[in-house]
Design a protein around this motif. Sequence first.
Motif, PDB file in Angstrom:
ATOM      1  N   LEU A 227     -26.271  -2.386  64.393  1.00  0.00           N
ATOM      2  CA  LEU A 227     -25.580  -1.874  65.570  1.00  0.00           C
ATOM      3  C   LEU A 227     -26.284  -2.270  66.860  1.00  0.00           C
ATOM      4  N   ARG A 228     -25.482  -2.392  67.928  1.00  0.00           N
ATOM      5  CA  ARG A 228     -25.981  -2.603  69.283  1.00  0.00           C
ATOM      6  C   ARG A 228     -25.165  -1.700  70.196  1.00  0.00           C
ATOM      7  N   ALA A 229     -25.409  -1.832  71.504  1.00  0.00           N
ATOM      8  CA  ALA A 229     -24.684  -0.981  72.455  1.00  0.00           C
ATOM      9  C   ALA A 229     -23.181  -1.203  72.374  1.00  0.00           C
ATOM     10  N   PRO A 540     -22.589   2.056  80.006  1.00  0.00           N
ATOM     11  CA  PRO A 540     -23.563   1.133  79.424  1.00  0.00           C
ATOM     12  C   PRO A 540     -23.357   0.889  77.935  1.00  0.00           C
ATOM     13  N   SER A 541     -22.545   1.702  77.272  1.00  0.00           N
ATOM     14  CA  SER A 541     -22.369   1.607  75.822  1.00  0.00           C
ATOM     15  C   SER A 541     -20.954   2.006  75.469  1.00  0.00           C
ATOM     16  N   ASN A 551     -24.509   7.136  66.116  1.00  0.00           N
ATOM     17  CA  ASN A 551     -25.651   6.795  66.957  1.00  0.00           C
ATOM     18  C   ASN A 551     -26.112   5.370  66.677  1.00  0.00           C
ATOM     19  N   LYS A 552     -27.268   5.008  67.218  1.00  0.00           N
ATOM     20  CA  LYS A 552     -27.738   3.627  67.096  1.00  0.00           C
ATOM     21  C   LYS A 552     -28.073   3.238  65.664  1.00  0.00           C
ATOM     22  N   GLU A 553     -28.285   4.240  64.793  1.00  0.00           N
ATOM     23  CA  GLU A 553     -28.565   3.969  63.383  1.00  0.00           C
ATOM     24  C   GLU A 553     -27.300   4.041  62.526  1.00  0.00           C
ATOM     25  N   GLY A 554     -26.155   4.243  63.153  1.00  0.00           N
ATOM     26  CA  GLY A 554     -24.914   4.344  62.406  1.00  0.00           C
ATOM     27  C   GLY A 554     -24.711   5.702  61.775  1.00  0.00           C
TER      28      GLY A 554
END
Length: 581
Positions: A227-229, A540-541, A551-554
């Motif tokens: 994952l990314r922004a 930004p996301s 979240n950023k970790e999926g």
Amino acid sequence: MMRTHYCGELSLEHEGQEVHLAGWVNRRRDLGGLVFLDLRDRTGLVQVVVRPESPFFQEAERLRGEWVVRVKGRVQRREKPNPRLKTGEVEVELLELQVLAEAKTPPFPVDAGWRGEEEKEVGEELRLKYRYLDLRRRRMQENLLLRHRVIKAVWDFLDREGFVQVETPFLTKSTPEGARDFLVPYRQEPGLFYALPQSPQLFKQMLMVAGFDRYFQIARCFRDEDLRADRQPDFTQLDLEMSFVEVEDVLALNERLMAHVFREALGVELPLPFPRLPYREALDRFGSDKPDLRFGLELKEVGPLLRESGFAAFREAESVKALAAPRVLSRKELEALEETAKRHGAGGLAWARVEEGGLSGGVARFLEPVRAPLLEATGARPGETLLLVAGPWRKAASALGQVRLALAELLGLRKEGWAFLWVVDFPLLEWDEEREGWTYMHHPFTRPHPEDLDLLEKDPGSVRALAYDLVLNGVEVGGGSLRIHDPGLQARMFQVLGIGEEEQKEKFGFFLEALAYGAPPHGGIAWGLDRLLALMTGSPSIREVIAFPKNKEGKDPLTGAPSPVSEEQLRELGLMVIRHA
């Protein structure tokens, strides 16, 4: 109904009217024997005044932020208007008050934005854990309401253009499309799996074979990738397909659609048509296949000027790319830009300052013999800094392209506004060094340019695709192509990709069979709706424009997903978990 009006609708035209309102207490204030309530719903807030003689005065004193209440009152003109509020010229004198639900104190404030004040920053994990509270904040509500307006505008436009909305399956066959599939076990026969669709690609093509002619869908897609922004494991795209079209037809319709969306959702008129850049020119001039055109800083090829240079890195390189930074850069700034270049594959970043009558610093002495033609080629003037990257053409262009972006950020060069463009004439294939074979740049169903068909087996890397990407402010927000509709050409494409006849039948047999029953020429596009909305809201996301993102970790801090399941469930599916050490 429990209310006659929304809070944010009230104005002087309602003066003297009796209204029923319902919502959340944004804030309660006790001033000079009066109680003032800011009552909020999704349209905004309005001030409610409670006088001491009111039979509901003690109940009003008991209220706290985020309690849910219903009020009956009379609209009156405010003595001191509040220009920060849409309803700032009026207030409601309380006649009746009913508490519908009490509330605990939220773990973070949600009220400031509704008062016209700046919202405080809150950690993302906490926001996602209490997403239902985060979504009460004004900015988040505005983001989701804009999302609604955008999707409605898409529906309205495409319906008028003769498109038919068709839903496609979530449980389907695993086919290679560039990312890992999310797999779903088939309980009735352990060892068999569905896959969640990475896109509706094959289904929308089969709808063209079926004769629906114009299809669209606000489609949910699933990809098991890092994952990314701008990525989520499950995301939303506008998916559309058209029969009997050429590239120009698809581009023109999508330009009109985008202009309609911006007009309806933001009140912005977009100039049409959008500019177009061939893929190679985009890389050559901007170092990117999704260039940001809100600022200049174009890359220039200066390799031929430096063939006789005393600097080996210039003399031996396939390409030397240069750009002129519009001021003298400090050593610290140059070091930061060099780190950017190195992170993106360059061996380093050469530089020289341009002064009246000469060059100084960095590699100036190697450039001095060709100073005049070099300054002419790059447009560099005294007081500016030349930046150069040498290497293979693609790597040199890409690395300096990333420096270009970092430099625009450093110098604040990006202009406000909306810079759309089409990038066209992509290569059909690219070399995969790990597999040591050709792979598709978009997907294996992209139609080659008819002028390049003879090169498909002889020189695959030179074949152009009838493919196009839609770019906004340096972000790819859409991509598509004309599709292969001839089974023979599709088989040739699979052979070039190293997919033999048996694998073709196993993974794509159903699709090849469909093409054999008379497929019209067709093509389409998919828009990344989440990315587009992030740009439209200045977020930004993409997590800022999705109601319940990961979240950023999926993972989902709200529900705790993903989570373990019982041994009984695993046995029922014929599965066993192997835990990594």
